[in-house]
Structures are given as structure tokens and as C-alpha cells.
Write a protein that holds these residues in place. Sequence first.
Motif, PDB file in Angstrom:
ATOM      1  N   ALA A 132       6.277   7.762  -0.680  1.00 42.91           N
ATOM      2  CA  ALA A 132       7.332   8.406  -1.876  1.00 42.91           C
ATOM      3  C   ALA A 132       7.630   9.982  -1.201  1.00 42.91           C
ATOM      4  CB  ALA A 132       7.196   8.114  -3.058  1.00 42.91           C
ATOM      5  N   GLY A 133       7.842  10.314   0.038  1.00 45.82           N
ATOM      6  CA  GLY A 133       8.151  11.777   0.315  1.00 45.82           C
ATOM      7  C   GLY A 133       7.075  12.794   0.306  1.00 45.82           C
ATOM      8  N   ASP A 134       7.384  13.839   0.711  1.00 45.41           N
ATOM      9  CA  ASP A 134       6.674  15.140   0.835  1.00 45.41           C
ATOM     10  C   ASP A 134       5.444  14.778   1.791  1.00 45.41           C
ATOM     11  OD1 ASP A 134       8.611  16.660  -0.433  1.00 45.41           O
ATOM     12  OD2 ASP A 134       7.134  17.435  -2.069  1.00 45.41           O
ATOM     13  N   LEU A 135       5.675  14.162   2.849  1.00 45.59           N
ATOM     14  CA  LEU A 135       4.566  13.807   3.802  1.00 45.59           C
ATOM     15  C   LEU A 135       4.498  15.197   4.524  1.00 45.59           C
ATOM     16  CD1 LEU A 135       5.433  10.258   5.334  1.00 45.59           C
ATOM     17  CD2 LEU A 135       3.792  10.925   3.365  1.00 45.59           C
TER      18      LEU A 135
ATOM     19  N   LEU B 246       0.871  -1.062   0.035  1.00 47.62           N
ATOM     20  CA  LEU B 246       0.015   0.076   0.028  1.00 47.62           C
ATOM     21  C   LEU B 246       1.021   1.180   0.053  1.00 47.62           C
ATOM     22  CD1 LEU B 246      -2.738  -1.100   2.699  1.00 47.62           C
ATOM     23  CD2 LEU B 246      -2.909  -1.246   0.230  1.00 47.62           C
ATOM     24  N   SER B 247       0.583   2.069  -0.839  1.00 44.17           N
ATOM     25  CA  SER B 247       1.489   3.234  -0.769  1.00 44.17           C
ATOM     26  C   SER B 247       0.790   4.443  -1.243  1.00 44.17           C
ATOM     27  CB  SER B 247       2.595   3.085  -2.082  1.00 44.17           C
ATOM     28  OG  SER B 247       2.108   2.824  -3.331  1.00 44.17           O
ATOM     29  N   PHE B 248       1.388   5.937  -0.968  1.00 48.13           N
ATOM     30  CA  PHE B 248       0.900   7.030  -1.195  1.00 48.13           C
ATOM     31  C   PHE B 248       1.881   7.952  -1.193  1.00 48.13           C
ATOM     32  CE2 PHE B 248       0.388   6.532   3.425  1.00 48.13           C
ATOM     33  CZ  PHE B 248       1.018   7.394   4.038  1.00 48.13           C
ATOM     34  N   ASN B 249       1.990   9.194  -1.471  1.00 47.75           N
ATOM     35  CA  ASN B 249       2.849  10.152  -1.550  1.00 47.75           C
ATOM     36  C   ASN B 249       2.200  11.651  -1.753  1.00 47.75           C
ATOM     37  OD1 ASN B 249       2.014   8.959  -4.433  1.00 47.75           O
ATOM     38  ND2 ASN B 249       2.477  11.359  -4.917  1.00 47.75           N
TER      39      ASN B 249
ATOM     40  N   PRO C   4       8.657  -6.331 -17.380  1.00 45.61           N
ATOM     41  CA  PRO C   4       7.710  -5.460 -17.017  1.00 45.61           C
ATOM     42  C   PRO C   4       7.771  -5.028 -15.386  1.00 45.61           C
ATOM     43  CG  PRO C   4       6.787  -7.688 -17.268  1.00 45.61           C
ATOM     44  CD  PRO C   4       8.105  -7.742 -17.711  1.00 45.61           C
ATOM     45  N   ARG C   5       7.733  -3.732 -15.290  1.00 44.91           N
ATOM     46  CA  ARG C   5       7.863  -3.268 -13.830  1.00 44.91           C
ATOM     47  C   ARG C   5       6.804  -2.173 -13.673  1.00 44.91           C
ATOM     48  NH1 ARG C   5      13.994  -1.741 -12.399  1.00 44.91           N
ATOM     49  NH2 ARG C   5      13.577  -0.268 -13.936  1.00 44.91           N
ATOM     50  N   THR C   6       6.380  -2.197 -12.651  1.00 48.59           N
ATOM     51  CA  THR C   6       5.328  -1.338 -12.157  1.00 48.59           C
ATOM     52  C   THR C   6       5.693   0.106 -11.667  1.00 48.59           C
ATOM     53  OG1 THR C   6       4.709  -2.020  -9.929  1.00 48.59           O
ATOM     54  CG2 THR C   6       3.503  -2.842 -11.383  1.00 48.59           C
ATOM     55  N   VAL C   7       5.261   1.093 -12.084  1.00 52.84           N
ATOM     56  CA  VAL C   7       5.652   2.850 -11.848  1.00 52.84           C
ATOM     57  C   VAL C   7       4.150   3.415 -11.376  1.00 52.84           C
ATOM     58  CG1 VAL C   7       6.626   4.800 -12.333  1.00 52.84           C
ATOM     59  CG2 VAL C   7       7.544   2.564 -13.503  1.00 52.84           C
ATOM     60  N   THR C   8       4.087   3.758 -10.092  1.00 53.15           N
ATOM     61  CA  THR C   8       2.915   4.204  -9.464  1.00 53.15           C
ATOM     62  C   THR C   8       3.136   5.615  -8.768  1.00 53.15           C
ATOM     63  OG1 THR C   8       3.206   2.999  -7.308  1.00 53.15           O
ATOM     64  CG2 THR C   8       2.270   1.900  -9.025  1.00 53.15           C
ATOM     65  N   SER C   9       1.885   6.250  -8.781  1.00 54.36           N
ATOM     66  CA  SER C   9       1.859   7.611  -7.998  1.00 54.36           C
ATOM     67  C   SER C   9       0.509   7.685  -7.594  1.00 54.36           C
ATOM     68  CB  SER C   9       2.308   8.701  -8.880  1.00 54.36           C
ATOM     69  OG  SER C   9       2.418  10.002  -7.991  1.00 54.36           O
ATOM     70  N   ALA C  10       0.316   8.371  -6.299  1.00 55.81           N
ATOM     71  CA  ALA C  10      -1.114   8.472  -5.884  1.00 55.81           C
ATOM     72  C   ALA C  10      -1.595   9.738  -5.695  1.00 55.81           C
ATOM     73  CB  ALA C  10      -1.479   7.444  -4.493  1.00 55.81           C
ATOM     74  N   ALA C  11      -1.348  10.421  -6.597  1.00 58.81           N
ATOM     75  CA  ALA C  11      -1.782  12.064  -6.618  1.00 58.81           C
ATOM     76  C   ALA C  11      -0.978  12.702  -5.477  1.00 58.81           C
ATOM     77  CB  ALA C  11      -3.379  12.055  -6.698  1.00 58.81           C
ATOM     78  N   SER C  12      -1.904  13.365  -4.615  1.00 56.26           N
ATOM     79  CA  SER C  12      -1.339  13.997  -3.416  1.00 56.26           C
ATOM     80  C   SER C  12      -2.314  14.234  -2.399  1.00 56.26           C
ATOM     81  CB  SER C  12      -1.033  15.323  -3.821  1.00 56.26           C
ATOM     82  OG  SER C  12      -2.018  16.011  -4.549  1.00 56.26           O
ATOM     83  N   TYR C  13      -2.012  14.676  -1.232  1.00 48.58           N
ATOM     84  CA  TYR C  13      -2.771  15.210  -0.292  1.00 48.58           C
ATOM     85  C   TYR C  13      -3.820  14.063   0.530  1.00 48.58           C
ATOM     86  CZ  TYR C  13      -1.821  19.792  -2.321  1.00 48.58           C
ATOM     87  OH  TYR C  13      -1.039  20.817  -2.650  1.00 48.58           O
TER      88      TYR C  13
END
Length: 605
Positions: A113-116, A55-58, A326-335
Amino acid sequence: MPPTAQRGRLTRRLAAGAAVLATTAGLALTATAAPAGADSARAHRPGGTVDVQLLSFNDFHGNLEPPQGSSGTVEQAQPDGTKKTVPAGGVEYLAQALRTARKGHPYSVTAAAGDLIGASPLLSGLFHDEPTIEAMNGLGLDVTSVGNHEFDEGRVELTRMQRGGCHPKDGCYEKGKTFAGADFPYLAANVTDDRTGKPILKPYTVWQHNGVKIGFIGVTLKGTPDIVNADGVKGLTFHGEVETINKYAKVLDRQGVKAIVALIHEGGMPASTSYNYDCDSPGPGDGISGPITEIAKQVTPKVDALVTGHTHQSYTCTIPDPAGHPRTVTSAASYGRLYTDTTLTYDRRTRDIVRTAVHGAHAVNHVVDRTGPKAPDMTSLIARWNKLAAPVAGKPVGYISADINGRGAGTPEQPLGDLIADAQLAATRDPGKGGAQLALMNPGGIRSDLAYKASGGEGDGVVTYAEAFTVQPFTNMTNVVSLTGAQLLAALQQQVSGANAASPKILQVSDGLTYTLDLTKQGADRVRADTVRLNGAPLDPAKTYRVAMNEFLAGGGDGFPALKQGTDKYVGPSDLDALTAYLTARSTPSAPLAPPKADRITVLK
């Protein structure tokens, strides 16, 4: 994370808030120690593999309460091709969503992934982001990378976020309580001390459970010094993302840790702003561009997944590694508006993640929907800190007649950007206060919108101190410097050239400064020199102008070296004080301030 720390994490998760956590995060962790059953059958796959939930966020940026305006929504593509706006975010909902997601997953790890922290609303920023670290501990974060905003208050303060202790100037905020710090590791593999040559925080950690080992390497973008105040990164060197990740992937491999995830505070730009856009269409990774695409193509195949951030975008893409796998690259927007749920197929025999077209990492972004239940412990946390902030937070500082959009404007010139530039000009225009003739504002320093709808009990159209703080949370001092017309033109051209050529940063301008931005041209030519005017008069290359801006821009930040050439510096009020003073002086309940027209920059496409 060493085994002892991991055991401590498990103990804390099981013990904290028995009534709440025992049925959420605690349940998933209890299941890890249970005999093989229904949950174990789901996690253990044929052939000696197990499914590990990541589970991840940023880019949370201290948004404990649901963000206002466009910052508190996500865009969802509908089957008929239309788009729907969905309210999202708030740590009460994020924590509960993560706890619900963990149910039935004996192997679950949560990463960021930072900027918490940094650029945070008043509820967290007023207390140097201690409330956010406390919330991250409570929602079960296991590991994060640093981001550029972790350096907003400098290395010493970042270290305090990790290790705890009361603030060196403001002290402890609650009687009898000392800030405990993060009980998860902050990773800073590519940030080294110039004196020792060593990373300032841990470069990597290893998450372990029941024989499963996954290594995490954390880096921030190499360009961090260009986008934070120089004092915050003094004495530090920021190394390349790829070279650093590849270096520590080898270190982990030699230790027998074959499954590796990189947490990278750098990101990309998907072709669509909808969170559920398929960025693997028509082929893997075809729907995304930006710095992360080249990073992903170069990071060693030893790394099995990339969790990214910084651009505040949402995507779950598949970008092949250098070996073509194949390799996943993810980002969960912000806030805290989204979280990513990635399934990693772990092979106990090879101790690695299986990455094939059939098995491997499968990632999906989920909305942190505000119609769902709240985490009671987070509700209590917010109420506790709100009580401490109340004496200043709810104070009215101005009145507006409609939304004044900043980040939500979606245009090069933002109404709120114009208002902020006007406020800084008003604060420094008098000869004895800097003698400014114009003002410039960097778009990245505008952190939100001013929403007409009330955020609390203040009433619609009322701007509170907390809302103004959310827009301008850095407390940058306003500087006034002398620049020649030639230097000012060079700065305007640097919006679309040099460091900003690939991703333009359009400065927000005060009333009286006008010019044409021609996006049909390339590089510096996009700013048409013959159209730049101040109060109707053409810009004179040889004339000296007094220009107001925040201290970050005056230091050449955000890729504007021409602004660093300013002389005869005058230091005025903070950007926040300038904004609140402007709102107070120019608006009343019966005569609220209307949104600026945002017609100072003519854009040709």
C-alpha cells in the motif's frame, strides 16, 4: 495484471534462485499447477469456494537492512497486560517470512500500500531506490499502490521506477547492468495528468489464477501535494480516495471482476501501539480512528478488503461497509517489521468474496522476527549494494554518548529534533550565511533515531554518514527567510489548527526558542501566545526575524502556510550537510555529544 504478465511473474518466481526459491515461493507456485491433493484440499472449500491468501505490507521506505533503534522494533501485548519489545524488520527476514507463509497456499497474492521507496536509508537512497525495487521483485510482490513518498523525486523518476532505465544524471551503478524497473505494477488511480486528464500509471490491475480473478485498485492520499515538495507533483491532480475507488470498482464490475481489493496509502490510528491489539473491541472498528475510518465507511460494498498505510501503524480491523457488511481494513506498521496474512473466501459461482460473520476475510499481522532464517538472495543483494556504498557509508561524522531519539521519542518535542534544528541554525547563523536567529524542523522529516549501539564495525557511539543519512534522507536545502513575529506565531499555532487540527505536527525548535503548548485547550489557543520567547525576550509581532528551515517547510509543506510568506530567502547547505557538519564540529571520541534535554516546549496536559 493481464494474463501474460501474470504468467511472466509465475515463470520468474519459479526460475529465480532455484536453490532458494524452489523451496519457498517457487514451491507454492508449483503447487498451483498440481493435481488436487493435500494443498488443494486446504484451498478448495465446500460449495465451490476457494481460499485466497493475500499477503500485504506497506511503508517499507527502502529499509533493506534491519532498522536501528525504535524503528526496528514492534510492541507486543502480553497476556498479563504488559508489553514486550520485539526486534523486527530487514528484507532478508521479510522475504523469507513471505515465502514460508506462501507454502501450502496454491492461491496466494502479495500486495503493498505504497511508500515502498522514498525517505530511505543510504543503502537504497544513495542509488535512487533501485536496490529496493530489485528486492521487491525478488520477494515476489505482485502489485502496489503509490504513496506520497513515491513522488519525492517527481513523476519522471517514479515512471523510471516502473519501467526501468539508468538514472538520467547518475547513470548506471553497475558495469554492464541497466536497471530493469519493477516487474509488478504501481497503481495510481487518483493521480491524473493535468494535460491529459488520465492517470499517470495504471489505475487498477487484475490478478488471475485457475479461474480466480481479483481486482486491485491503488490510490494515494488526496493530500499528497501538502506533504511533498511542490516540484515533485507539478502538473498533477490528486483526486479523492473514495470517489476514485468507487469509480474503478464499477469499471471492474462491468468487466466481470467482482472480487476487489483497494490498496490505499492512507491510514488510521489504533488506540494501542501494540501490533496485536484488538481494534474490534468492544465492537467492529471501535478501536481505531483517523482518516481511514471515514474512507472505509464510504467505499462501495463492491470492494471486499482495504489494505492501507501511511500512518505506520499496525491493525487488522473490521469496519462495516455502507451496506453494513463486515470488511477488513489492515495495515502492517512500516519498514518491513510486519506483514499481514488475510484469507479471502472466493466463491467461483458468484466470482466474488464471501463476506459474512462465518466466512470471508480473516486477517492477522505477523512479526518479521529476526530470529528466523534469512533469504540468501536478499543477503547477496544487500552485500552487493553495500560494496558500492562502502566508500561513503562507513565514514564517521560524529560521536554520541547515548541514544538520541527522534521518531522513537514518543513526545511532542524530540531530542533529535532539537539537535537537527540546532544544526540548521548553526549552519545559517552567520550574517553572510543567512543570518538566522532560530530554526524550525518538521517532525515528519526525522526518519529515525541516532542509536548509540554500533550498526556495524564502527564501534558504539560512532555516528556514520549512513546513519546520519537515514535520519535526514531527503537532501532538502536549508532556507533562511524573514518572518514577522505575527507570522511566526501563526506558524506555531498552525501546528495544532487548520490542516493539523486533527493530527498535530509539532515543529522541533532550536535552542533559545521557548513556549508553552497547552493541550487542555482547543485549536490555535493550544499555543499560548504570551509564552513565546526568543532568547528570553517576548516575541514581538511587529519585529522581523530570520528563520531557518528546510525548503519543504519554507514552501508551506505539512500544513504551515504561514511559513510560505517568508521573504528575502537565502539558500544554505542541505539539511544532511548541516547535520553532519554539526556532529563533526561538536563531538570527538573523548567528548561525545549528549542528547539534548528536549525542554524547550513546556507541554501542559
